[in-house]
Write a protein that holds these residues in place. Structure first.
Motif, PDB file in Angstrom:
ATOM      1  N   GLU A 283       0.824  -1.209   0.000  1.00 36.89           N
ATOM      2  CA  GLU A 283       0.000   0.000   0.000  1.00 36.89           C
ATOM      3  C   GLU A 283       0.858   1.258   0.000  1.00 36.89           C
ATOM      4  OE1 GLU A 283      -2.887  -0.030   3.084  1.00 36.89           O
ATOM      5  OE2 GLU A 283      -4.049  -1.683   2.186  1.00 36.89           O
ATOM      6  N   ARG A 284       1.928   1.260   0.761  1.00 38.19           N
ATOM      7  CA  ARG A 284       2.818   2.429   0.767  1.00 38.19           C
ATOM      8  C   ARG A 284       3.471   2.610  -0.598  1.00 38.19           C
ATOM      9  NH1 ARG A 284       6.985   2.319   5.464  1.00 38.19           N
ATOM     10  NH2 ARG A 284       7.133   4.554   4.979  1.00 38.19           N
ATOM     11  N   PHE A 285       3.820   1.495  -1.237  1.00 36.98           N
ATOM     12  CA  PHE A 285       4.452   1.618  -2.551  1.00 36.98           C
ATOM     13  C   PHE A 285       3.462   2.178  -3.572  1.00 36.98           C
ATOM     14  CE2 PHE A 285       5.922   0.157  -6.703  1.00 36.98           C
ATOM     15  CZ  PHE A 285       7.194   0.714  -6.693  1.00 36.98           C
ATOM     16  N   GLU A 286       2.215   1.755  -3.512  1.00 36.71           N
ATOM     17  CA  GLU A 286       1.235   2.328  -4.443  1.00 36.71           C
ATOM     18  C   GLU A 286       1.057   3.822  -4.202  1.00 36.71           C
ATOM     19  OE1 GLU A 286      -2.408   0.198  -5.263  1.00 36.71           O
ATOM     20  OE2 GLU A 286      -1.208  -0.796  -6.823  1.00 36.71           O
ATOM     21  N   GLY A 287       1.234   4.253  -2.953  1.00 35.49           N
ATOM     22  CA  GLY A 287       1.230   5.691  -2.687  1.00 35.49           C
ATOM     23  C   GLY A 287       2.386   6.388  -3.393  1.00 35.49           C
ATOM     24  N   ILE A 288       3.564   5.751  -3.387  1.00 36.25           N
ATOM     25  CA  ILE A 288       4.728   6.306  -4.101  1.00 36.25           C
ATOM     26  C   ILE A 288       4.424   6.396  -5.592  1.00 36.25           C
ATOM     27  CG2 ILE A 288       7.107   5.799  -4.811  1.00 36.25           C
ATOM     28  CD1 ILE A 288       7.487   4.531  -2.017  1.00 36.25           C
ATOM     29  N   VAL A 289       3.847   5.337  -6.138  1.00 36.00           N
ATOM     30  CA  VAL A 289       3.516   5.320  -7.570  1.00 36.00           C
ATOM     31  C   VAL A 289       2.628   6.509  -7.923  1.00 36.00           C
ATOM     32  CG1 VAL A 289       2.271   4.058  -9.376  1.00 36.00           C
ATOM     33  CG2 VAL A 289       3.778   2.822  -7.797  1.00 36.00           C
ATOM     34  N   GLN A 290       1.616   6.748  -7.112  1.00 34.01           N
ATOM     35  CA  GLN A 290       0.686   7.830  -7.410  1.00 34.01           C
ATOM     36  C   GLN A 290       1.361   9.198  -7.284  1.00 34.01           C
ATOM     37  OE1 GLN A 290      -3.504   7.194  -6.007  1.00 34.01           O
ATOM     38  NE2 GLN A 290      -2.623   5.355  -5.074  1.00 34.01           N
ATOM     39  N   ARG A 291       2.274   9.353  -6.333  1.00 35.07           N
ATOM     40  CA  ARG A 291       2.992  10.628  -6.201  1.00 35.07           C
ATOM     41  C   ARG A 291       3.917  10.853  -7.406  1.00 35.07           C
ATOM     42  NH1 ARG A 291       3.857   8.355  -0.970  1.00 35.07           N
ATOM     43  NH2 ARG A 291       2.304   9.134   0.514  1.00 35.07           N
ATOM     44  N   VAL A 292       4.607   9.785  -7.819  1.00 34.27           N
ATOM     45  CA  VAL A 292       5.481   9.903  -8.984  1.00 34.27           C
ATOM     46  C   VAL A 292       4.649  10.274 -10.216  1.00 34.27           C
ATOM     47  CG1 VAL A 292       7.018   8.648 -10.556  1.00 34.27           C
ATOM     48  CG2 VAL A 292       7.230   8.327  -8.081  1.00 34.27           C
ATOM     49  N   ALA A 293       3.538   9.598 -10.409  1.00 39.52           N
ATOM     50  CA  ALA A 293       2.669   9.900 -11.548  1.00 39.52           C
ATOM     51  C   ALA A 293       2.209  11.350 -11.517  1.00 39.52           C
ATOM     52  CB  ALA A 293       1.469   8.955 -11.558  1.00 39.52           C
ATOM     53  N   HIS A 294       1.881  11.843 -10.327  1.00 38.92           N
ATOM     54  CA  HIS A 294       1.446  13.241 -10.198  1.00 38.92           C
ATOM     55  C   HIS A 294       2.547  14.197 -10.653  1.00 38.92           C
ATOM     56  CE1 HIS A 294      -0.335  16.884  -8.503  1.00 38.92           C
ATOM     57  NE2 HIS A 294       0.819  17.107  -7.903  1.00 38.92           N
ATOM     58  N   HIS A 295       3.776  13.957 -10.207  1.00 40.50           N
ATOM     59  CA  HIS A 295       4.887  14.835 -10.594  1.00 40.50           C
ATOM     60  C   HIS A 295       5.155  14.767 -12.094  1.00 40.50           C
ATOM     61  CE1 HIS A 295       6.377  16.446  -6.796  1.00 40.50           C
ATOM     62  NE2 HIS A 295       6.123  15.277  -6.245  1.00 40.50           N
ATOM     63  N   LEU A 296       4.912  13.597 -12.699  1.00 35.71           N
ATOM     64  CA  LEU A 296       5.175  13.427 -14.123  1.00 35.71           C
ATOM     65  C   LEU A 296       4.010  13.905 -14.991  1.00 35.71           C
ATOM     66  CD1 LEU A 296       6.836   9.870 -14.208  1.00 35.71           C
ATOM     67  CD2 LEU A 296       7.949  12.106 -14.038  1.00 35.71           C
ATOM     68  N   GLY A 297       2.902  14.236 -14.348  1.00 34.70           N
ATOM     69  CA  GLY A 297       1.725  14.627 -15.117  1.00 34.70           C
ATOM     70  C   GLY A 297       1.060  13.462 -15.817  1.00 34.70           C
ATOM     71  N   VAL A 298       1.198  12.255 -15.235  1.00 38.84           N
ATOM     72  CA  VAL A 298       0.626  11.042 -15.815  1.00 38.84           C
ATOM     73  C   VAL A 298      -0.657  10.695 -15.076  1.00 38.84           C
ATOM     74  CG1 VAL A 298       0.971   8.569 -16.178  1.00 38.84           C
ATOM     75  CG2 VAL A 298       2.864  10.155 -16.548  1.00 38.84           C
ATOM     76  N   SER A 299      -1.684  10.431 -15.811  1.00 35.36           N
ATOM     77  CA  SER A 299      -2.958  10.031 -15.220  1.00 35.36           C
ATOM     78  C   SER A 299      -3.027   8.511 -15.179  1.00 35.36           C
ATOM     79  CB  SER A 299      -4.122  10.600 -16.035  1.00 35.36           C
ATOM     80  OG  SER A 299      -5.355  10.189 -15.482  1.00 35.36           O
ATOM     81  N   LEU A 300      -3.047   7.941 -13.980  1.00 29.44           N
ATOM     82  CA  LEU A 300      -3.100   6.490 -13.836  1.00 29.44           C
ATOM     83  C   LEU A 300      -4.545   6.011 -13.893  1.00 29.44           C
ATOM     84  CD1 LEU A 300      -0.525   5.921 -10.949  1.00 29.44           C
ATOM     85  CD2 LEU A 300      -0.234   5.302 -13.344  1.00 29.44           C
ATOM     86  N   ASN A 301      -4.772   5.003 -14.681  1.00 29.47           N
ATOM     87  CA  ASN A 301      -6.096   4.382 -14.750  1.00 29.47           C
ATOM     88  C   ASN A 301      -6.333   3.594 -13.465  1.00 29.47           C
ATOM     89  OD1 ASN A 301      -8.370   2.824 -15.268  1.00 29.47           O
ATOM     90  ND2 ASN A 301      -7.819   2.483 -17.406  1.00 29.47           N
ATOM     91  N   PRO A 302      -7.399   3.909 -12.709  1.00 25.40           N
ATOM     92  CA  PRO A 302      -7.657   3.170 -11.455  1.00 25.40           C
ATOM     93  C   PRO A 302      -7.733   1.659 -11.648  1.00 25.40           C
ATOM     94  CG  PRO A 302      -9.110   5.075 -11.648  1.00 25.40           C
ATOM     95  CD  PRO A 302      -8.406   4.940 -12.965  1.00 25.40           C
ATOM     96  N   LYS A 303      -8.081   1.223 -12.850  1.00 24.42           N
ATOM     97  CA  LYS A 303      -8.221  -0.210 -13.095  1.00 24.42           C
ATOM     98  C   LYS A 303      -6.889  -0.952 -13.030  1.00 24.42           C
ATOM     99  CE  LYS A 303     -12.347   0.173 -16.016  1.00 24.42           C
ATOM    100  NZ  LYS A 303     -12.923  -0.115 -17.365  1.00 24.42           N
ATOM    101  N   ILE A 304      -5.771  -0.228 -13.207  1.00 20.28           N
ATOM    102  CA  ILE A 304      -4.477  -0.926 -13.184  1.00 20.28           C
ATOM    103  C   ILE A 304      -3.889  -0.974 -11.778  1.00 20.28           C
ATOM    104  CG2 ILE A 304      -4.014  -0.139 -15.530  1.00 20.28           C
ATOM    105  CD1 ILE A 304      -1.727   1.600 -14.260  1.00 20.28           C
ATOM    106  N   MET A 305      -4.534  -0.329 -10.806  1.00 17.41           N
ATOM    107  CA  MET A 305      -4.012  -0.317  -9.451  1.00 17.41           C
ATOM    108  C   MET A 305      -4.455  -1.570  -8.700  1.00 17.41           C
ATOM    109  SD  MET A 305      -2.370   2.509  -9.651  1.00 17.41           S
ATOM    110  CE  MET A 305      -1.865   2.867  -7.963  1.00 17.41           C
ATOM    111  N   GLY A 306      -3.775  -1.845  -7.596  1.00 13.94           N
ATOM    112  CA  GLY A 306      -4.182  -2.951  -6.734  1.00 13.94           C
ATOM    113  C   GLY A 306      -3.384  -4.218  -6.953  1.00 13.94           C
ATOM    114  N   THR A 307      -3.782  -5.260  -6.229  1.00 13.41           N
ATOM    115  CA  THR A 307      -3.001  -6.495  -6.162  1.00 13.41           C
ATOM    116  C   THR A 307      -3.412  -7.466  -7.265  1.00 13.41           C
ATOM    117  OG1 THR A 307      -4.578  -7.346  -4.529  1.00 13.41           O
ATOM    118  CG2 THR A 307      -2.568  -6.323  -3.689  1.00 13.41           C
ATOM    119  N   THR A 308      -2.982  -7.174  -8.459  1.00  7.20           N
ATOM    120  CA  THR A 308      -3.230  -8.107  -9.558  1.00  7.20           C
ATOM    121  C   THR A 308      -2.303  -9.308  -9.447  1.00  7.20           C
ATOM    122  OG1 THR A 308      -1.610  -7.090 -11.038  1.00  7.20           O
ATOM    123  CG2 THR A 308      -3.834  -6.148 -11.038  1.00  7.20           C
TER     124      THR A 308
END
Length: 325
Positions: A283-308
């Motif tokens: 969960e903490r790592f997914e928080g990092i992913v979202q922060r990195v995406a925010h800084h890069l201006g990348v919109s993450l699709n919610p469907k790709i998040m989580g424990t696949t």
């Protein structure tokens, strides 16, 4: 006396030891040049008696001059030397063996396994560390000259496109960065950047251990200098710094890292610190992913998040047996 011409797993294993020179001088060999190749079990046993342990773990993955002379056994997995190699492809190790260059060995690695394994192997070949050569030797060596580069592998695969595995190698290079300094830097980069179908989050590739010009503040002086960032997104002014356990155990290293961070932030870089604990906590790592995406201006699709299933497999591959130093 005959000799071994190592490829595939055995070549990579040898490259993880100090027996393989860094840098190396490759030579071009054809089928006529390796007609002394040891392929029969008796020949290999003679080499073992004459030279002792051959630095790699049997069964040896080796080349034979052609398909007719392949002799696979419990001691050896034998491959026919590809026809028409146009690039220098071997390095002489000693009287007992020669070794495929990293680029050729990598094409054979890409004949099996999945994308993530291909990328991880290429990141090691293009990085400045070497894993332990086998499961019994887990000590990683650091601060080495890189064996290859993304561009060298690409050029070799294109020039020798007839070798099976070249197509998969070229596909894997889309997710490879030069200059990784550790297995955990490689893992962090792969977790962020591999496509979701392979367990990553599809973020853009960073530069690894990139030079960054800064103005250092030394007392009352302002001095031009250079700092390095672990994972650098230069256009977004974002740097991700991996802090190993050693960072927390060495106060001197902590002080130097703080000075480096201050110098980078003065140059308008945002510095994000990532520890082994933050990578391994999903969960903490997914928080990092979202922060990195925010800084890069990348919109993450919610469907790709989580424990696949793919993500859990990738994390197990990269983190399950890695000591987080």
């Amino acid at each position: 006396m005959s000799k071994l011409y190592l490829t595939d797993r055995s070549a990579i294993e040898l490259m993880r030891t100090d027996a393989f020179p860094r840098p190396h001088e490759p030579m071009l060999l054809g089928t006529n040049d390796i007609d002394d190749a040891a392929t029969r079990a008796q020949q290999i046993k003679e080499l073992e008696r004459a030279f002792g342990p051959l630095r790699v773990t049997p069964p040896y993955h080796i080349f034979a001059p052609d398909k007719r002379s392949r002799r696979s056994s419990k001691l050896a997995v034998c491959r026919a030397l590809p026809e028409g190699l146009v690039s220098p492809s071997f390095v002489s190790i000693d009287d007992a063996c020669a070794c495929a260059v990293p680029e050729l060995a990598y094409l054979y690695i890409c004949q099996r396994d999945e994308l993530a394994e291909h990328v991880r192997c290429a990141m090691e070949l293009c990085g400045t560390y070497a894993l332990g050569p086998n499961e019994r030797d887990t000590v990683t060596r650091y601060g080495l000259d890189a064996l290859s580069s993304k561009e060298k592998i690409r050029t070799y695969a294109q020039e020798n496109h007839g070798v099976k595995g070249s197509g998969k190698a070229l596909s894997a290079l889309r997710y490879v960065c030069d200059g990784s300094a550790s297995p955990m830097e490689t893992a962090l980069c792969m977790l962020l950047c591999l496509p979701p179908s392979s367990g990553g989050y599809g973020l853009p590739l960073p530069e690894l251990n990139a030079e960054l010009p800064v103005i250092q503040h030394l007392g009352g002086k302002r001095v031009k200098g250079v700092r390095y960032g672990d994972l650098v997104y230069r256009a977004a002014r974002l740097i991700i710094e991996y802090q190993s356990r050693l960072f927390h155990e060495n106060a001197g290293s902590a002080d130097k890292d703080e000075d480096r961070r201050d110098d980078l932030e003065v140059m308008d870089y945002h510095v994000m610190f990532v520890t082994p604990g933050r990578i391994k906590d999903f969960e903490r790592f997914e928080g990092i992913v979202q922060r990195v995406a925010h800084h890069l201006g990348v919109s993450l699709n919610p469907k790709i998040m989580g424990t696949t299933e793919e993500r859990l497999e990738l994390r197990n591959m990269l983190l399950g047996n890695v000591l987080a130093y």
